[in-house]
Scaffold this motif. Structure first.
Motif, mmCIF file in Angstrom:
data_model
loop_
_atom_site.group_PDB
_atom_site.id
_atom_site.type_symbol
_atom_site.label_atom_id
_atom_site.label_comp_id
_atom_site.label_asym_id
_atom_site.label_seq_id
_atom_site.Cartn_x
_atom_site.Cartn_y
_atom_site.Cartn_z
ATOM 1 N N ARG A 122 0.855 -1.183 0.000
ATOM 2 C CA ARG A 122 0.000 0.000 0.000
ATOM 3 C C ARG A 122 0.889 1.229 0.000
ATOM 4 O O ARG A 122 1.863 1.302 0.755
ATOM 5 C CB ARG A 122 -0.899 0.035 1.233
ATOM 6 C CG ARG A 122 -1.949 -1.046 1.216
ATOM 7 C CD ARG A 122 -3.122 -0.680 2.114
ATOM 8 N NE ARG A 122 -4.147 -1.679 1.999
ATOM 9 C CZ ARG A 122 -4.313 -2.691 2.836
ATOM 10 N NH1 ARG A 122 -3.539 -2.827 3.865
ATOM 11 N NH2 ARG A 122 -5.287 -3.561 2.657
ATOM 12 N N GLY A 123 0.545 2.184 -0.802
ATOM 13 C CA GLY A 123 1.286 3.431 -0.846
ATOM 14 C C GLY A 123 0.995 4.287 0.370
ATOM 15 O O GLY A 123 -0.014 4.112 1.054
ATOM 16 N N THR A 155 0.043 7.372 0.424
ATOM 17 C CA THR A 155 -1.202 8.131 0.234
ATOM 18 C C THR A 155 -2.403 7.281 0.605
ATOM 19 O O THR A 155 -3.298 7.751 1.313
ATOM 20 C CB THR A 155 -1.327 8.616 -1.222
ATOM 21 O OG1 THR A 155 -0.167 9.402 -1.537
ATOM 22 C CG2 THR A 155 -2.572 9.444 -1.433
ATOM 23 N N GLU A 156 -2.433 6.059 0.136
ATOM 24 C CA GLU A 156 -3.552 5.161 0.448
ATOM 25 C C GLU A 156 -3.650 4.934 1.960
ATOM 26 O O GLU A 156 -4.735 4.980 2.528
ATOM 27 C CB GLU A 156 -3.369 3.812 -0.262
ATOM 28 C CG GLU A 156 -4.490 2.839 0.002
ATOM 29 C CD GLU A 156 -4.261 1.489 -0.652
ATOM 30 O OE1 GLU A 156 -5.145 0.633 -0.484
ATOM 31 O OE2 GLU A 156 -3.233 1.296 -1.321
ATOM 32 N N ALA A 157 -2.524 4.740 2.607
ATOM 33 C CA ALA A 157 -2.526 4.523 4.062
ATOM 34 C C ALA A 157 -3.001 5.776 4.784
ATOM 35 O O ALA A 157 -3.761 5.704 5.755
ATOM 36 C CB ALA A 157 -1.144 4.115 4.539
ATOM 37 N N GLU A 160 -4.988 8.015 3.688
ATOM 38 C CA GLU A 160 -6.392 8.253 3.418
ATOM 39 C C GLU A 160 -7.303 7.224 4.059
ATOM 40 O O GLU A 160 -8.491 7.157 3.749
ATOM 41 C CB GLU A 160 -6.623 8.293 1.911
ATOM 42 C CG GLU A 160 -5.975 9.491 1.246
ATOM 43 C CD GLU A 160 -6.028 9.427 -0.266
ATOM 44 O OE1 GLU A 160 -6.437 8.388 -0.826
ATOM 45 O OE2 GLU A 160 -5.661 10.435 -0.893
ATOM 46 N N GLY A 196 -6.763 3.736 4.117
ATOM 47 C CA GLY A 196 -6.779 2.393 3.538
ATOM 48 C C GLY A 196 -6.585 1.353 4.626
ATOM 49 O O GLY A 196 -5.894 1.578 5.596
ATOM 50 N N LYS A 197 -7.264 0.269 4.494
ATOM 51 C CA LYS A 197 -7.196 -0.778 5.528
ATOM 52 C C LYS A 197 -6.016 -1.664 5.324
ATOM 53 O O LYS A 197 -5.484 -1.861 4.332
ATOM 54 C CB LYS A 197 -8.480 -1.588 5.515
ATOM 55 C CG LYS A 197 -9.659 -0.741 5.914
ATOM 56 C CD LYS A 197 -10.914 -1.567 5.935
ATOM 57 C CE LYS A 197 -12.094 -0.675 6.287
ATOM 58 N NZ LYS A 197 -13.318 -1.349 6.355
#
Length: 97
Positions: free
Chosen positions: A87-88, A90-92, A94, A96-97
């Motif tokens: 996971r990037g 940014t995803e984390a 925002e 992200g699970k």
């Protein structure tokens, strides 16, 4: 699935024992039922660590491959394996699970 396998040499394990164990694994893996059952295999060493530390990134559809690796090295290493996902940042950030 991708797995991270983390190992730290057990106290008292000599470099000679570690090298011999590694060579035995290479020979065993060629003959084992796990041969060729992974898509990727990358091994890394932590520079200057004492005791010696390594980690592997492995991708396989058969978790038994990881179990075989962990069991083989358990005599010389304290070793654990974890399934992981990439996971990037940014995803984390925002949520992200």
């Amino acid at each position: 699935m991708v797995f991270v396998v983390i190992g730290a040499a057990k106290p008292g394990a000599t470099l000679e024992q570690i090298r011999a164990n590694r060579q035995a694994y290479v020979e065993w893996e060629r003959r084992s039922p796990y041969a060729g059952k992974y898509q990727t295999l990358a091994r890394y060493e932590v520079v200057g660590a004492s005791p010696k530390k390594t980690f592997w990134l492995m991708q396989t559809d058969d978790p038994a491959v990881i179990h075989g690796l962990v069991e083989f090295f358990a005599d010389e290493w304290n070793i654990q394996a974890y399934p992981v996902v990439q996971r990037g940042i940014t995803e984390a950030a925002e949520g992200g699970k």
